[in-house]
Design a protein around this motif. Structure first.
Motif, mmCIF file in Angstrom:
data_model
loop_
_atom_site.group_PDB
_atom_site.id
_atom_site.type_symbol
_atom_site.label_atom_id
_atom_site.label_comp_id
_atom_site.label_asym_id
_atom_site.label_seq_id
_atom_site.Cartn_x
_atom_site.Cartn_y
_atom_site.Cartn_z
ATOM 1 N N MET A 73 146.577 -37.678 -85.558
ATOM 2 C CA MET A 73 147.914 -37.988 -85.073
ATOM 3 C C MET A 73 148.352 -36.943 -84.045
ATOM 4 S SD MET A 73 151.457 -38.341 -87.257
ATOM 5 C CE MET A 73 151.524 -36.590 -87.646
ATOM 6 N N PRO A 74 148.750 -37.370 -82.838
ATOM 7 C CA PRO A 74 149.217 -36.399 -81.838
ATOM 8 C C PRO A 74 150.598 -35.856 -82.187
ATOM 9 C CG PRO A 74 149.406 -38.627 -80.981
ATOM 10 C CD PRO A 74 148.720 -38.743 -82.309
ATOM 11 N N VAL A 75 150.776 -34.565 -81.992
ATOM 12 C CA VAL A 75 152.043 -33.894 -82.279
ATOM 13 C C VAL A 75 152.382 -33.000 -81.088
ATOM 14 C CG1 VAL A 75 153.312 -32.366 -83.836
ATOM 15 C CG2 VAL A 75 151.559 -33.902 -84.752
ATOM 16 N N GLY A 76 153.589 -33.134 -80.568
ATOM 17 C CA GLY A 76 154.048 -32.263 -79.497
ATOM 18 C C GLY A 76 154.877 -31.128 -80.059
ATOM 19 N N VAL A 77 154.554 -29.894 -79.668
ATOM 20 C CA VAL A 77 155.231 -28.709 -80.199
ATOM 21 C C VAL A 77 155.772 -27.886 -79.029
ATOM 22 C CG1 VAL A 77 154.957 -26.566 -81.486
ATOM 23 C CG2 VAL A 77 153.792 -28.633 -82.259
ATOM 24 N N ASP A 78 157.075 -27.662 -79.031
ATOM 25 C CA ASP A 78 157.710 -26.810 -78.023
ATOM 26 C C ASP A 78 158.041 -25.473 -78.681
ATOM 27 O OD1 ASP A 78 158.948 -26.239 -75.448
ATOM 28 O OD2 ASP A 78 160.840 -26.329 -76.529
ATOM 29 N N ILE A 79 157.364 -24.409 -78.250
ATOM 30 C CA ILE A 79 157.497 -23.094 -78.884
ATOM 31 C C ILE A 79 158.712 -22.369 -78.331
ATOM 32 C CG2 ILE A 79 156.354 -20.888 -79.289
ATOM 33 C CD1 ILE A 79 153.713 -22.313 -78.803
ATOM 34 N N ALA A 80 159.478 -21.756 -79.204
ATOM 35 C CA ALA A 80 160.604 -20.917 -78.814
ATOM 36 C C ALA A 80 160.621 -19.679 -79.706
ATOM 37 C CB ALA A 80 161.918 -21.677 -78.910
ATOM 38 N N LYS A 81 161.572 -18.798 -79.464
ATOM 39 C CA LYS A 81 161.606 -17.531 -80.184
ATOM 40 C C LYS A 81 161.932 -17.724 -81.663
ATOM 41 C CE LYS A 81 163.905 -13.023 -80.202
ATOM 42 N NZ LYS A 81 164.911 -12.161 -79.547
ATOM 43 N N SER A 82 162.952 -18.515 -81.966
ATOM 44 C CA SER A 82 163.423 -18.635 -83.353
ATOM 45 C C SER A 82 163.201 -20.019 -83.939
ATOM 46 C CB SER A 82 164.915 -18.285 -83.432
ATOM 47 O OG SER A 82 165.148 -16.972 -82.963
ATOM 48 N N ALA B 121 144.515 -33.711 -90.605
ATOM 49 C CA ALA B 121 144.267 -33.073 -89.308
ATOM 50 C C ALA B 121 145.048 -33.763 -88.194
ATOM 51 C CB ALA B 121 142.776 -33.100 -88.993
ATOM 52 N N CYS B 122 145.769 -32.974 -87.420
ATOM 53 C CA CYS B 122 146.578 -33.476 -86.301
ATOM 54 C C CYS B 122 146.032 -32.925 -84.985
ATOM 55 C CB CYS B 122 148.038 -33.044 -86.453
ATOM 56 S SG CYS B 122 148.856 -33.622 -87.949
ATOM 57 N N LEU B 123 146.358 -33.610 -83.912
ATOM 58 C CA LEU B 123 146.089 -33.107 -82.573
ATOM 59 C C LEU B 123 147.384 -32.493 -82.064
ATOM 60 C CD1 LEU B 123 144.447 -32.738 -79.974
ATOM 61 C CD2 LEU B 123 145.088 -35.079 -79.325
ATOM 62 N N VAL B 124 147.479 -31.182 -82.098
ATOM 63 C CA VAL B 124 148.708 -30.468 -81.769
ATOM 64 C C VAL B 124 148.652 -30.035 -80.309
ATOM 65 C CG1 VAL B 124 150.227 -28.560 -82.370
ATOM 66 C CG2 VAL B 124 148.855 -29.662 -84.146
ATOM 67 N N GLY B 125 149.633 -30.480 -79.553
ATOM 68 C CA GLY B 125 149.726 -30.093 -78.157
ATOM 69 C C GLY B 125 150.803 -29.040 -77.951
ATOM 70 N N MET B 126 150.503 -28.024 -77.153
ATOM 71 C CA MET B 126 151.458 -26.965 -76.845
ATOM 72 C C MET B 126 151.261 -26.510 -75.410
ATOM 73 S SD MET B 126 151.481 -24.521 -80.256
ATOM 74 C CE MET B 126 149.712 -24.278 -80.298
ATOM 75 N N GLU B 127 152.344 -26.022 -74.814
ATOM 76 C CA GLU B 127 152.221 -25.371 -73.516
ATOM 77 C C GLU B 127 151.560 -24.007 -73.705
ATOM 78 O OE1 GLU B 127 155.631 -26.736 -70.414
ATOM 79 O OE2 GLU B 127 156.277 -25.367 -71.993
ATOM 80 N N ALA C 91 157.842 -34.515 -74.049
ATOM 81 C CA ALA C 91 156.935 -34.464 -72.901
ATOM 82 C C ALA C 91 155.562 -33.929 -73.308
ATOM 83 C CB ALA C 91 157.546 -33.593 -71.800
ATOM 84 N N ILE C 92 155.541 -32.925 -74.165
ATOM 85 C CA ILE C 92 154.266 -32.374 -74.639
ATOM 86 C C ILE C 92 153.512 -33.407 -75.464
ATOM 87 C CG2 ILE C 92 153.241 -30.597 -76.121
ATOM 88 C CD1 ILE C 92 155.611 -28.777 -75.278
ATOM 89 N N TRP C 93 154.252 -34.172 -76.275
ATOM 90 C CA TRP C 93 153.621 -35.241 -77.070
ATOM 91 C C TRP C 93 152.969 -36.275 -76.156
ATOM 92 C CZ3 TRP C 93 155.139 -40.491 -77.390
ATOM 93 C CH2 TRP C 93 154.503 -41.242 -78.393
ATOM 94 N N ARG C 94 153.626 -36.614 -75.080
ATOM 95 C CA ARG C 94 153.045 -37.552 -74.123
ATOM 96 C C ARG C 94 151.821 -36.941 -73.431
ATOM 97 N NH1 ARG C 94 157.932 -40.441 -70.693
ATOM 98 N NH2 ARG C 94 158.924 -41.539 -72.430
ATOM 99 N N ALA C 95 151.952 -35.693 -73.023
ATOM 100 C CA ALA C 95 150.889 -35.045 -72.260
ATOM 101 C C ALA C 95 149.621 -34.839 -73.077
ATOM 102 C CB ALA C 95 151.384 -33.699 -71.729
ATOM 103 N N VAL C 96 149.763 -34.529 -74.366
ATOM 104 C CA VAL C 96 148.591 -34.223 -75.178
ATOM 105 C C VAL C 96 147.699 -35.444 -75.371
ATOM 106 C CG1 VAL C 96 149.540 -34.740 -77.476
ATOM 107 C CG2 VAL C 96 147.860 -32.898 -77.217
ATOM 108 N N GLN C 97 148.248 -36.639 -75.151
ATOM 109 C CA GLN C 97 147.469 -37.867 -75.314
ATOM 110 C C GLN C 97 146.744 -38.284 -74.039
ATOM 111 O OE1 GLN C 97 149.638 -40.966 -77.759
ATOM 112 N NE2 GLN C 97 151.347 -39.548 -77.466
#
Length: 339
Positions: free
Chosen positions: A4-13, A46-52, A95-101
């Motif tokens: 399963m694709p997952v989009g993750v946007d990383i931030a400080k907190s 198991a997931c397909l995790v996309g990150m910048e 956007a990351i979820w779209r891009a990772v696919q």
């Protein structure tokens, strides 16, 4: 079954997660506290995790891979094309979820040792900038009073005592003392830079990849360690040209209607690594006793800076070839022609 694709946007907190549940079809947009992020993925299939590929991405990628998930790090420019409207955490995760696919080239996940080497290089680069700023400022201040130094750090060090002595006869003592303090700061920066270079050499003394590419003309231990740490896995690049283009040493292409014009180098990738490669190429051009026929012919047709960039491009390709094929560098190697 595809993960399963997952989009993750990383931030400080707070880390934003976006995915579509395979069982229910529900679109999930969830903000997760940093401390709970790994717990969210702990008991999932198991997931397909996309990150910048931004700050902290390699750390999270290593942790998620150790948990059995697939991770795809992507350049921010690639992800930006999938952000249609507003710019916020929810839209970025979508956007990351779209891009990772999409089929695209992923950024290689770096090991902690590679990141440690890059951290030392980043600190050295910062100190080099401070040193240049302080040196230029000191030269400019002295030039205001008719004291012009020769080019180079050695010339400045030799001339500064006599220059300050002459100026002390007609300028306030507080200014002379301040100028002397600034020169001492430059000397202290030189000592810190030397210490970092010793640590880089110590950290890389058992690295076989660094030893292998150090045999290439123009590649010193600084360029070798920076190249090995920056590229991650050499096999993540499909060809030598792709690595050279990633380093920003390939020409920009502007074309339409089947006609393509080549311009100057793109300057993409790591500016620090590209600077080291170009400086190494200049060193070869200045000090090589027997330059290759290719370099000699190119110098007859092109300006010296163009030749240096072309040689840096070739050096980058050699680095990739040595690391990707895991073979020692052979100066006299001849590529076999296809049948």
């Amino acid at each position: 079954m595809k993960p399963m694709p997952v989009g993750v946007d990383i931030a400080k907190s707070v880390i934003q997660v976006h995915y579509v549940d395979k069982e229910t079809g529900e679109v999930v947009n969830k903000a997760i506290k940093r401390a709970k992020f790994l717990e969210f993925f702990a008991n999932r299939t198991a997931c397909l995790v996309g990150m910048e590929a931004s700050g902290g991405a390699h750390h999270w990628a290593r942790r998620l891979i150790s948990m059995g998930h697939q991770v795809k790090l992507m350049p921010g420019e690639f992800v930006k094309a999938f952000n249609i409207r507003n710019k916020n955490d929810v839209a970025d995760a979508h956007a990351i979820w779209r891009a990772v696919q999409q089929p695209s080239k992923a950024v290689a996940v770096k090991s902690e040792m590679q990141q440690a080497m890059l951290a030392l290089h980043r600190m050295r680069s910062q100190l080099m900038k401070f040193k240049l700023m302080q040196t230029n400022a000191l030269r400019g201040l002295l030039a205001e009073y008719g004291e012009v130094m020769g080019a180079g750090a050695a010339s400045l060090a030799r001339a500064i005592p006599e220059a300050l002595s002459r100026l002390s006869e007609r300028l306030p003592a507080v200014l002379i003392e301040s100028l002397r303090e600034q020169f001492n700061q430059i000397d202290a920066l030189n000592q810190r830079i030397d210490a970092l270079e010793r640590r880089i050499r110590e950290l890389s003394k058992n690295d076989l990849a660094v030893k292998a590419i150090s045999e290439i003309s123009g590649i010193g231990f600084l360029t070798a360690t920076a190249a090995v740490a920056s590229m991650g896995d050499a096999k993540a690049f499909r060809s030598a040209r792709e690595f050279a283009a990633w380093a920003g040493l390939a020409p920009r292409q502007v074309g339409s209607g089947g006609k393509i014009n080549l311009h100057g180098i793109s300057k993409r990738g790591d500016q620090y690594l590209r600077t080291l490669l170009v400086n190494g190429a200049h060193s070869v051009l200045l000090h090589a006793k027997k330059p290759s026929a290719w370099v000699t012919q190119l110098k007859e047709r092109k300006p010296i800076n163009v030749v240096a960039v072309a040689l840096a491009n070739k050096m980058a390709r050699l680095i990739w070839a040595v690391l990707a094929h895991e073979q020692p560098y052979d100066r006299d190697h001849m590529r076999a022609k296809p049948a």
